[in-house]
Structure formats: structure tokens, C-alpha cells
Design a protein around this motif. Sequence first.
Motif, PDB file in Angstrom:
ATOM      1  N   HIS A 141       0.830  -1.213   0.000  1.00 33.98           N
ATOM      2  CA  HIS A 141       0.000   0.000   0.000  1.00 33.98           C
ATOM      3  C   HIS A 141       0.860   1.256   0.000  1.00 33.98           C
ATOM      4  O   HIS A 141       0.626   2.182  -0.778  1.00 33.98           O
ATOM      5  CB  HIS A 141      -0.902  -0.017   1.237  1.00 33.98           C
ATOM      6  CG  HIS A 141      -1.792   1.170   1.379  1.00 33.98           C
ATOM      7  ND1 HIS A 141      -2.913   1.367   0.606  1.00 33.98           N
ATOM      8  CD2 HIS A 141      -1.723   2.257   2.216  1.00 33.98           C
ATOM      9  CE1 HIS A 141      -3.508   2.494   0.954  1.00 33.98           C
ATOM     10  NE2 HIS A 141      -2.794   3.064   1.937  1.00 33.98           N
ATOM     11  N   VAL A 142       1.863   1.296   0.866  1.00 32.56           N
ATOM     12  CA  VAL A 142       2.759   2.450   0.948  1.00 32.56           C
ATOM     13  C   VAL A 142       4.052   2.005   1.616  1.00 32.56           C
ATOM     14  O   VAL A 142       4.055   1.169   2.521  1.00 32.56           O
ATOM     15  CB  VAL A 142       2.107   3.626   1.712  1.00 32.56           C
ATOM     16  CG1 VAL A 142       1.731   3.236   3.125  1.00 32.56           C
ATOM     17  CG2 VAL A 142       3.035   4.843   1.729  1.00 32.56           C
ATOM     18  N   TYR A 148       3.736   6.224  -2.227  1.00 31.03           N
ATOM     19  CA  TYR A 148       2.521   5.534  -2.671  1.00 31.03           C
ATOM     20  C   TYR A 148       2.611   5.234  -4.165  1.00 31.03           C
ATOM     21  O   TYR A 148       2.897   6.133  -4.959  1.00 31.03           O
ATOM     22  CB  TYR A 148       1.285   6.410  -2.454  1.00 31.03           C
ATOM     23  CG  TYR A 148       0.863   6.637  -1.030  1.00 31.03           C
ATOM     24  CD1 TYR A 148      -0.138   5.869  -0.452  1.00 31.03           C
ATOM     25  CD2 TYR A 148       1.437   7.658  -0.267  1.00 31.03           C
ATOM     26  CE1 TYR A 148      -0.559   6.102   0.857  1.00 31.03           C
ATOM     27  CE2 TYR A 148       1.037   7.895   1.032  1.00 31.03           C
ATOM     28  CZ  TYR A 148       0.033   7.108   1.592  1.00 31.03           C
ATOM     29  OH  TYR A 148      -0.376   7.351   2.882  1.00 31.03           O
ATOM     30  N   HIS A 173      -3.440   5.068  -6.056  1.00 29.17           N
ATOM     31  CA  HIS A 173      -3.843   6.068  -5.071  1.00 29.17           C
ATOM     32  C   HIS A 173      -4.159   7.402  -5.716  1.00 29.17           C
ATOM     33  O   HIS A 173      -3.590   7.758  -6.738  1.00 29.17           O
ATOM     34  CB  HIS A 173      -2.727   6.286  -4.039  1.00 29.17           C
ATOM     35  CG  HIS A 173      -2.412   5.076  -3.247  1.00 29.17           C
ATOM     36  ND1 HIS A 173      -3.117   4.694  -2.137  1.00 29.17           N
ATOM     37  CD2 HIS A 173      -1.449   4.129  -3.423  1.00 29.17           C
ATOM     38  CE1 HIS A 173      -2.612   3.575  -1.656  1.00 29.17           C
ATOM     39  NE2 HIS A 173      -1.606   3.213  -2.416  1.00 29.17           N
TER      40      HIS A 173
END
Length: 249
Positions: free
Chosen positions: A148-149, A232, A237
Motif C-alpha cells: 500500500h505504501v 505511494y 492512489h
Amino acid sequence: MTETRLDAVKLDGSGPVYDQIRRAIRDLVVSGEWPPGTGVPPEHALMEQLGASRMTVHRALVQLAREGLIVRRRRSGTVVATPPASHAMLDILSIPEEVRQLGQTYAFAVLSREDGRPSPEVAERFGLRRSDKVAHLVVLHRADGTPHVLEERVIHAAGVPGLGEEDFGETPPGDWLLRHSQWSQAEHAISAVGAGEEEAGLLDIAVGEPCLLVERRTWSQTEPVTAVRLLYPGSRHRFIGRFGPYGQV
């Protein structure tokens, strides 16, 4: 209102007495020993306990109020302040909450941690002095098993009590800091960058793929708390903020 133990306020003998009092109370607040809503001992009690003048105690409490750590009320007394709620894209965000709001399952792993003085590369990246003592962490956050990050963070040991004993096994660094430290100022920047080879491998994307880089620094008054770089994958995103004439809505 929770009452405090007066003997918890201990001076360290370093510097002006008013600043020793300020630091002693600040450390009790940022460590969580005095949570929001806790009653701060009145001036006369602190004077007697610490052998300090009224002017000295008053100066320390005024400074703590300016830093946003306490709230002084004429009739009901002084209490530990409640940190402002976080919302919108430029605020201090909880990554686990960010993932949960997407309806996905959150997980994280601390990939590395180094405590002590920063390397020349880390010092340059985060604008640190080589004499600073920090914890340097790299953390990968996942949503439903997908990267995700990627987080790279330095935490200033001097401004965060309890850092050395925390292994971040249960709580990621950002959320732990929200619970165990107070910040009064933040600097925030978002830019577009291409993923490097190592970053691409960790995020499971192609080298050079566009990413959103969120960089943030926080301070408690003039003392640095943490600096973080959040990378990200751009294709996964987007940040949305809604604004009116008087700010965010």
C-alpha cells in the motif's frame, strides 16, 4: 477529570528552573502518563513541591499552554489538552485507518531499524545533524496483502520518551507516535517521483513507475519529533480534498 500525582513532576537539574518544570510536565504529557483531560496540579502546589517561585511556575505553565499541551481555565483549573482530530489529506493520517476506510485488511512489517546517529545519506535525506540521535525505520504497509505504501521515518529520541523500549511489533510507528507524542507544528509536501529499483521491488511495481511522495516533518514547539517519507504507487492512489471559502469542508 483525572487527578495527577504531584510527585510525578521531577526536575532534572539542567538549565533554568522554569524550563525544567516545563520539560517535566511536557514529558508526562507526551509519554501518555498524563492523558488528555488530566488535571495539572495548581501553581501553589507546584511551588511547594518544587521549591520554586510563583513567577517561575507561572512562566512554565504559560509556555506549555502556548505549545498546546495544556489548557488553562480560570474556574475549573488546568488540564492536559486533547490533540486535535485528524481529517483530510494534509493532516497527520493513520495508515491503518486509511486502509480500513478502503474496506481492506491492514498489515505491516518493519523491514529495518537503526538507532543512534544517522548515516551521512540519512542525515542528508532528512536534513539531520550528524550528532542527532534518532531511530531510522523502513516500514512496508499492506492492504489486502498488496503493498500500500512504503514508509521511511526518523524519530528524534530526545523528543519522544519511551522510544528505545518500543519494538513496533504491534503498532506501526506513525500510530504509536500519535498516541505517545504531541506535535504543535507540521510541514507537509507532496511530489511526483519515479520508483527506484529497491522501492519498486518492495512495492511490486515497475522501476520508474510514477509514485506519490508525501514528506512530512513535525515539531513540538521548536523541538523536532519526526520526519517521514511515504511513497505511494501512483496507479493505486489519489488524494482528494474538498474546500470551501473558509477552508476544508
